[in-house]
Design a protein around this motif. Structure first.
Motif, short mmCIF file in Angstrom:
data_model
loop_
_atom_site.label_atom_id
_atom_site.label_comp_id
_atom_site.label_asym_id
_atom_site.label_seq_id
_atom_site.Cartn_x
_atom_site.Cartn_y
_atom_site.Cartn_z
N ASN A 66 0.82 -1.20 0.00
CA ASN A 66 0.00 0.00 0.00
C ASN A 66 0.86 1.26 0.00
O ASN A 66 0.55 2.23 -0.70
CB ASN A 66 -0.92 0.01 1.23
N LEU A 67 1.92 1.26 0.77
CA LEU A 67 2.78 2.44 0.82
C LEU A 67 3.44 2.69 -0.53
O LEU A 67 3.56 3.84 -0.97
CB LEU A 67 3.83 2.30 1.92
N ALA A 68 3.85 1.63 -1.19
CA ALA A 68 4.45 1.78 -2.53
C ALA A 68 3.42 2.32 -3.52
O ALA A 68 3.74 3.19 -4.34
CB ALA A 68 4.99 0.43 -3.00
N ASP A 69 2.19 1.85 -3.42
CA ASP A 69 1.11 2.33 -4.28
C ASP A 69 0.84 3.80 -4.00
O ASP A 69 0.69 4.63 -4.92
CB ASP A 69 -0.14 1.49 -4.03
N ALA A 70 0.78 4.15 -2.72
CA ALA A 70 0.47 5.53 -2.33
C ALA A 70 1.52 6.51 -2.84
O ALA A 70 1.19 7.65 -3.18
CB ALA A 70 0.36 5.63 -0.81
N GLU A 71 2.76 6.08 -2.88
CA GLU A 71 3.81 6.99 -3.35
C GLU A 71 3.57 7.41 -4.79
O GLU A 71 3.84 8.56 -5.16
CB GLU A 71 5.17 6.32 -3.17
N GLN A 72 3.03 6.52 -5.60
CA GLN A 72 2.70 6.89 -6.97
C GLN A 72 1.43 7.72 -7.05
O GLN A 72 1.39 8.74 -7.74
CB GLN A 72 2.54 5.61 -7.81
N VAL A 73 0.40 7.31 -6.31
CA VAL A 73 -0.87 8.02 -6.32
C VAL A 73 -0.70 9.45 -5.85
O VAL A 73 -1.18 10.41 -6.49
CB VAL A 73 -1.90 7.28 -5.45
N PHE A 74 -0.02 9.63 -4.72
CA PHE A 74 0.06 10.97 -4.14
C PHE A 74 1.10 11.85 -4.80
O PHE A 74 1.03 13.08 -4.66
CB PHE A 74 0.25 10.87 -2.62
N ARG A 88 -1.56 24.56 -8.14
CA ARG A 88 -2.69 25.45 -7.89
C ARG A 88 -2.59 26.16 -6.55
O ARG A 88 -3.55 26.80 -6.11
CB ARG A 88 -4.01 24.64 -7.99
N GLY A 89 -1.43 26.07 -5.91
CA GLY A 89 -1.21 26.77 -4.65
C GLY A 89 -2.00 26.21 -3.49
O GLY A 89 -2.32 26.94 -2.53
N VAL A 90 -2.29 24.92 -3.53
CA VAL A 90 -3.10 24.27 -2.50
C VAL A 90 -2.28 23.17 -1.84
O VAL A 90 -1.55 22.43 -2.51
CB VAL A 90 -4.39 23.67 -3.11
N LYS A 91 -2.40 23.03 -0.51
CA LYS A 91 -1.75 21.95 0.21
C LYS A 91 -2.76 20.84 0.48
O LYS A 91 -3.93 21.10 0.78
CB LYS A 91 -1.18 22.46 1.54
N LEU A 92 -2.30 19.59 0.39
CA LEU A 92 -3.13 18.45 0.77
C LEU A 92 -2.81 18.09 2.22
O LEU A 92 -1.64 17.84 2.57
CB LEU A 92 -2.84 17.26 -0.14
N VAL A 93 -3.84 18.08 3.06
CA VAL A 93 -3.68 17.74 4.47
C VAL A 93 -4.35 16.39 4.72
O VAL A 93 -5.47 16.15 4.27
CB VAL A 93 -4.23 18.84 5.40
N ILE A 94 -3.66 15.53 5.44
CA ILE A 94 -4.13 14.18 5.72
C ILE A 94 -4.49 14.08 7.20
O ILE A 94 -3.67 14.38 8.07
CB ILE A 94 -3.04 13.14 5.39
N HIS A 120 -1.22 13.63 -7.01
CA HIS A 120 -2.10 14.54 -6.26
C HIS A 120 -1.35 15.77 -5.77
O HIS A 120 -1.84 16.91 -5.86
CB HIS A 120 -2.72 13.81 -5.07
N VAL A 121 -0.16 15.54 -5.21
CA VAL A 121 0.62 16.65 -4.65
C VAL A 121 1.04 17.61 -5.75
O VAL A 121 0.99 18.85 -5.58
CB VAL A 121 1.84 16.11 -3.87
N LEU A 132 6.42 12.82 0.91
CA LEU A 132 5.69 12.89 -0.35
C LEU A 132 5.16 14.30 -0.62
O LEU A 132 4.53 14.52 -1.66
CB LEU A 132 4.51 11.91 -0.33
N GLY A 133 5.37 15.22 0.32
CA GLY A 133 4.88 16.58 0.14
C GLY A 133 3.51 16.81 0.75
O GLY A 133 2.86 17.82 0.45
N LEU A 134 3.06 15.90 1.62
CA LEU A 134 1.76 16.03 2.27
C LEU A 134 1.90 16.71 3.63
O LEU A 134 2.97 16.71 4.24
CB LEU A 134 1.13 14.65 2.44
N TYR A 135 0.78 17.27 4.09
CA TYR A 135 0.72 17.93 5.39
C TYR A 135 -0.29 17.21 6.27
O TYR A 135 -0.95 16.25 5.85
CB TYR A 135 0.36 19.41 5.22
#
Length: 306
Positions: A126-134, A144-150, A137-138, A180-183
């Motif tokens: 799942n973590l390997a998959d998420a690295e590609q998915v996100f 667009r100047g938007v942060k993704l918060v988890i 997204h990131v 991955l650049g997520l917040y």
């Protein structure tokens, strides 16, 4: 810091009605739910039509928030970005992009979502998959100047055996997703029942806490002696019933809110602390939901410096 509330607890109300009520109750910001009207969650809260968002909708929304002197702190679309059904996953990703586009148009700094999990695969896969998915997204959000918060919710009800369904529940996983650049949309309630001291997670990760949610949790150690940490094995049709803990509005559980808010201030948090109302005692109908929000406001507002 501002005190806000997540609109998802009032799915049948319009955003106009929520904004008027929230401002009258003393809230300063709204974290707006933007589900599309269908999905995998046990509620549907769609307070902005982000899939069909043009200049008219932008003007109306901005005028509404200006009228009530409220801030729009974040857009909330908490779904499983690693859903095992590829068609459902594509739907979720498409709607997340709509939410990001709407945030850009509205000047909203962040969109909240989940990492999620494919419960048919191992954590490592799942973590390997998420690295590609996100990565996609990131990049899309950043352009667009938007942060993704988890949010660090466990989402155990998404897994058929009650194991974590959102791979962002611990500081170990936060460190991975920050790469991955997520917040983080930091929520102390989940940390508390996991046995993690929420106050101790603020200082090390303060620079990645973009938004915070205020939800409490009530623990029952006697019931835990029966069910164990992983909760009930026989849930009788309710995958969210762990048996030994339940969510509460701030002030009615174990979270030490004066310490939480003080530590957030100490480490420079200037965002929104947003009440997420999932308290079964103060739920069931709109009157009790709003009473629960009033309890939360009485607990937290004295801690927020004007």
């Amino acid at each position: 810091m501002r005190l806000g509330m997540l609109t998802a607890c009032l799915p049948q109300w319009t955003l106009d009605r929520i904004a008027a009520w929230a401002a009258g109750a003393g809230y300063q910001a709204l974290e707006v739910a933007v589900w599309p009207g269908t999905g995998d969650r046990d509620f549907v809260a769609s307070h902005l039509p982000v899939a069909d968002f043009g200049s008219e909708q932008v003007e109306q929304a901005l005028a509404l928030f200006d009228k009530h002197s409220l801030e729009l702190s974040s857009l909330a679309y908490y779904e499983n970005n690693l859903h095992p059904d590829p068609l459902r996953r594509d739907e979720i990703h498409t709607h997340l992009r709509h939410a990001i586009d709407a945030a850009q148009l509205l000047g909203v700094p962040s969109v909240g979502t989940f990492i999620g999990r494919d419960w048919n695969k191992s954590v490592a896969d799942n973590l390997a998959d998420a690295e590609q998915v996100f990565a996609r997204h990131v990049d899309y959000a950043g352009e667009r100047g938007v942060k993704l918060v988890i949010e660090n919710c466990v989402m155990e009800g998404w897994h058929p055996d009650g194991y974590p369904g959102n791979l962002a529940y611990s500081p170990e996983l936060w460190e991975w997703m920050f790469g991955l650049g997520l917040y983080l949309n930091w929520d102390p309630s989940h940390l508390t029942w996991l046995g993690i001291d929420p106050v101790e997670t603020i200082a090390p990760y303060a620079d990645r806490i973009e938004h915070a949610q205020a939800k409490d949790v009530e623990l029952d150690p006697v019931a835990r002696n029966r069910y164990g940490f992983f909760g009930k094995a026989f849930k009788e049709g309710n995958p969210w019933d762990m048996g030994w803990w339940r969510y509460r509005v701030p002030g009615l559980g174990q979270v030490d809110w004066p310490r939480v808010v003080d530590r957030l201030y100490e480490h420079g948090f200037t965002g929104t602390l947003s009440v997420e109302h999932e308290d079964p005692v103060w739920g069931g109908d709109e009157r009790r939901v709003t009473q629960g929000l009033e309890i939360a406001h009485r607990t937290l507002r004295p801690l927020i410096v004007d």
